[in-house]
Design a protein around this motif. Sequence first.
Motif, PDB file in Angstrom:
ATOM      1  N   UNK A   1     -61.989 -17.630 -60.482  1.00  0.00           N
ATOM      2  CA  UNK A   1     -61.948 -16.171 -60.301  1.00  0.00           C
ATOM      3  C   UNK A   1     -60.503 -15.683 -60.413  1.00  0.00           C
ATOM      4  N   UNK A   2     -60.304 -14.631 -61.190  1.00  0.00           N
ATOM      5  CA  UNK A   2     -58.960 -14.106 -61.406  1.00  0.00           C
ATOM      6  C   UNK A   2     -58.439 -13.438 -60.142  1.00  0.00           C
ATOM      7  N   UNK A   3     -57.182 -13.764 -59.768  1.00  0.00           N
ATOM      8  CA  UNK A   3     -56.591 -13.211 -58.552  1.00  0.00           C
ATOM      9  C   UNK A   3     -56.307 -11.729 -58.710  1.00  0.00           C
ATOM     10  N   UNK A   4     -56.543 -10.979 -57.621  1.00  0.00           N
ATOM     11  CA  UNK A   4     -56.221  -9.544 -57.615  1.00  0.00           C
ATOM     12  C   UNK A   4     -54.863  -9.291 -56.978  1.00  0.00           C
ATOM     13  N   UNK A   5     -54.152 -10.360 -56.598  1.00  0.00           N
ATOM     14  CA  UNK A   5     -52.851 -10.229 -55.946  1.00  0.00           C
ATOM     15  C   UNK A   5     -51.739 -10.215 -56.978  1.00  0.00           C
ATOM     16  N   UNK A   6     -50.861  -9.227 -56.879  1.00  0.00           N
ATOM     17  CA  UNK A   6     -49.664  -9.194 -57.729  1.00  0.00           C
ATOM     18  C   UNK A   6     -48.512  -9.914 -57.046  1.00  0.00           C
ATOM     19  N   UNK A   7     -48.343  -9.627 -55.751  1.00  0.00           N
ATOM     20  CA  UNK A   7     -47.246 -10.210 -54.976  1.00  0.00           C
ATOM     21  C   UNK A   7     -47.807 -10.726 -53.662  1.00  0.00           C
ATOM     22  N   UNK A   8     -47.393 -11.935 -53.296  1.00  0.00           N
ATOM     23  CA  UNK A   8     -47.816 -12.510 -52.019  1.00  0.00           C
ATOM     24  C   UNK A   8     -46.591 -12.988 -51.237  1.00  0.00           C
ATOM     25  N   UNK A   9     -46.510 -12.583 -49.991  1.00  0.00           N
ATOM     26  CA  UNK A   9     -45.494 -13.079 -49.064  1.00  0.00           C
ATOM     27  C   UNK A   9     -46.167 -14.129 -48.187  1.00  0.00           C
ATOM     28  N   UNK A  28     -50.290  -9.502 -48.811  1.00  0.00           N
ATOM     29  CA  UNK A  28     -50.764  -9.537 -50.191  1.00  0.00           C
ATOM     30  C   UNK A  28     -50.752  -8.113 -50.747  1.00  0.00           C
ATOM     31  N   UNK A  29     -50.079  -7.920 -51.894  1.00  0.00           N
ATOM     32  CA  UNK A  29     -49.990  -6.612 -52.531  1.00  0.00           C
ATOM     33  C   UNK A  29     -50.832  -6.639 -53.803  1.00  0.00           C
ATOM     34  N   UNK A  30     -51.753  -5.697 -53.963  1.00  0.00           N
ATOM     35  CA  UNK A  30     -52.716  -5.751 -55.063  1.00  0.00           C
ATOM     36  C   UNK A  30     -52.126  -5.344 -56.409  1.00  0.00           C
ATOM     37  N   UNK A  31     -52.730  -5.874 -57.466  1.00  0.00           N
ATOM     38  CA  UNK A  31     -52.332  -5.538 -58.829  1.00  0.00           C
ATOM     39  C   UNK A  31     -52.745  -4.115 -59.184  1.00  0.00           C
ATOM     40  N   UNK A  32     -51.881  -3.482 -59.974  1.00  0.00           N
ATOM     41  CA  UNK A  32     -52.183  -2.189 -60.604  1.00  0.00           C
ATOM     42  C   UNK A  32     -52.517  -1.094 -59.592  1.00  0.00           C
ATOM     43  N   UNK A  33     -51.928  -1.194 -58.412  1.00  0.00           N
ATOM     44  CA  UNK A  33     -52.089  -0.186 -57.371  1.00  0.00           C
ATOM     45  C   UNK A  33     -50.715   0.254 -56.885  1.00  0.00           C
ATOM     46  N   UNK A  34     -50.673   1.393 -56.199  1.00  0.00           N
ATOM     47  CA  UNK A  34     -49.448   1.840 -55.545  1.00  0.00           C
ATOM     48  C   UNK A  34     -49.518   1.428 -54.082  1.00  0.00           C
ATOM     49  N   UNK A  35     -48.611   0.550 -53.681  1.00  0.00           N
ATOM     50  CA  UNK A  35     -48.490   0.148 -52.284  1.00  0.00           C
ATOM     51  C   UNK A  35     -47.217   0.759 -51.716  1.00  0.00           C
ATOM     52  N   UNK A 189     -52.128   6.559 -63.428  1.00  0.00           N
ATOM     53  CA  UNK A 189     -53.455   6.514 -64.045  1.00  0.00           C
ATOM     54  C   UNK A 189     -53.375   6.125 -65.518  1.00  0.00           C
ATOM     55  N   UNK A 190     -52.235   6.431 -66.145  1.00  0.00           N
ATOM     56  CA  UNK A 190     -52.044   6.085 -67.559  1.00  0.00           C
ATOM     57  C   UNK A 190     -51.543   4.661 -67.746  1.00  0.00           C
ATOM     58  N   UNK A 191     -50.543   4.269 -66.947  1.00  0.00           N
ATOM     59  CA  UNK A 191     -49.856   2.995 -67.219  1.00  0.00           C
ATOM     60  C   UNK A 191     -50.381   1.830 -66.396  1.00  0.00           C
ATOM     61  N   UNK A 192     -51.030   2.121 -65.259  1.00  0.00           N
ATOM     62  CA  UNK A 192     -51.657   1.084 -64.416  1.00  0.00           C
ATOM     63  C   UNK A 192     -50.711  -0.089 -64.113  1.00  0.00           C
ATOM     64  N   UNK A 193     -49.606   0.218 -63.463  1.00  0.00           N
ATOM     65  CA  UNK A 193     -48.648  -0.797 -63.045  1.00  0.00           C
ATOM     66  C   UNK A 193     -48.854  -1.137 -61.561  1.00  0.00           C
ATOM     67  N   UNK A 194     -48.295  -2.245 -61.138  1.00  0.00           N
ATOM     68  CA  UNK A 194     -48.198  -2.553 -59.716  1.00  0.00           C
ATOM     69  C   UNK A 194     -46.919  -1.895 -59.217  1.00  0.00           C
ATOM     70  N   UNK A 195     -47.060  -0.859 -58.408  1.00  0.00           N
ATOM     71  CA  UNK A 195     -45.907  -0.105 -57.908  1.00  0.00           C
ATOM     72  C   UNK A 195     -45.776  -0.352 -56.412  1.00  0.00           C
ATOM     73  N   UNK A 196     -44.598  -0.799 -56.006  1.00  0.00           N
ATOM     74  CA  UNK A 196     -44.312  -1.040 -54.592  1.00  0.00           C
ATOM     75  C   UNK A 196     -43.223  -0.051 -54.197  1.00  0.00           C
ATOM     76  N   UNK A 197     -43.545   0.837 -53.293  1.00  0.00           N
ATOM     77  CA  UNK A 197     -42.792   2.067 -53.071  1.00  0.00           C
ATOM     78  C   UNK A 197     -42.381   2.147 -51.606  1.00  0.00           C
ATOM     79  N   UNK A 198     -41.087   2.119 -51.333  1.00  0.00           N
ATOM     80  CA  UNK A 198     -40.576   2.269 -49.970  1.00  0.00           C
ATOM     81  C   UNK A 198     -40.336   3.751 -49.680  1.00  0.00           C
ATOM     82  N   UNK A 199     -40.814   4.213 -48.543  1.00  0.00           N
ATOM     83  CA  UNK A 199     -40.581   5.589 -48.140  1.00  0.00           C
ATOM     84  C   UNK A 199     -40.529   5.661 -46.616  1.00  0.00           C
TER      85      UNK A 199
END
Length: 265
Positions: A1-9, A28-35, A189-199
């Motif tokens: 099964x293909x992993x849905x995790x982009x980044x794992x600590x 675990x940070x998911x692929x193609x989502x904004x975290x 929605x267009x580019x579907x990247x894994x974005x990790x955003x500090x705020x």
Amino acid sequence: MKSTAAVEFVNISKLFESRYAIKNLNLTLPKEKITTIIGPSGCGKSTTLKMINKLIEPSEGKILINGQDISQMDSVNLRRNIGYVIQQIGLFPHMTIEENVSLVLRLKGEKKDEKMKNKVTELLNLIDLEAEEYRDRYPHELSGGQQQRIGVARALCADPSIILMDEPFSALDPISRIQLQDELIHLQKKVKKTIIFVTHDMDEALKISNQMVLLKDGECIQSDTPINLLRHPKNEFVREFIGEKHFKDSFIQQMNSLDPNEGAQ
């Protein structure tokens, strides 16, 4: 099964002298989502982000990107394949907008040719800046919001799967900030990247996130979708940090109309 995790600590800790900035982080940070990573000042948000591209090395544990241990990767190549957008933007004042956007491609050895020019055109149009109008300008000729858009375009230029964003909109005026939040959601929605955003802004986090990670004293207190954080805050700290105004019936009803798997978008 293909992993849905982009980044794992995995059991990540970071010591600065004798103080833990990050303590036993498993995340675990998911692929193609904004975290979004959020929490009080000094909680370890930027440290967590900077460990992903090895600007900061962990003291313990390992970080995996698409299943690969980054400690085994060349740091320069890793950074050139991860987009990075910061609050200060970091555009080079002596370079044109086209040169700034294409910088990573040129660092990776690609030739300055028609293909590169077309890539810059595509990216400028994607961020709603007319390519022919802006490509030959210099950063000082642009507003703060326009410069930050260029920072996003530069991060996208090498087509990375992961983009790190460290409080990129916090120095902008409120109107520009809201506009760029909306544009980021639309762009994702267009580019579907894994974005990790500090705020540090809870309204921003709730608005743009698919997943939110709430840190306190270097530890993850809760990681969940925005709607689940509102429905099921883990403890009183989570509730207090999110803020009582977000638990009002009108706000909860608005959030309840969204798919919990899609976060606040």
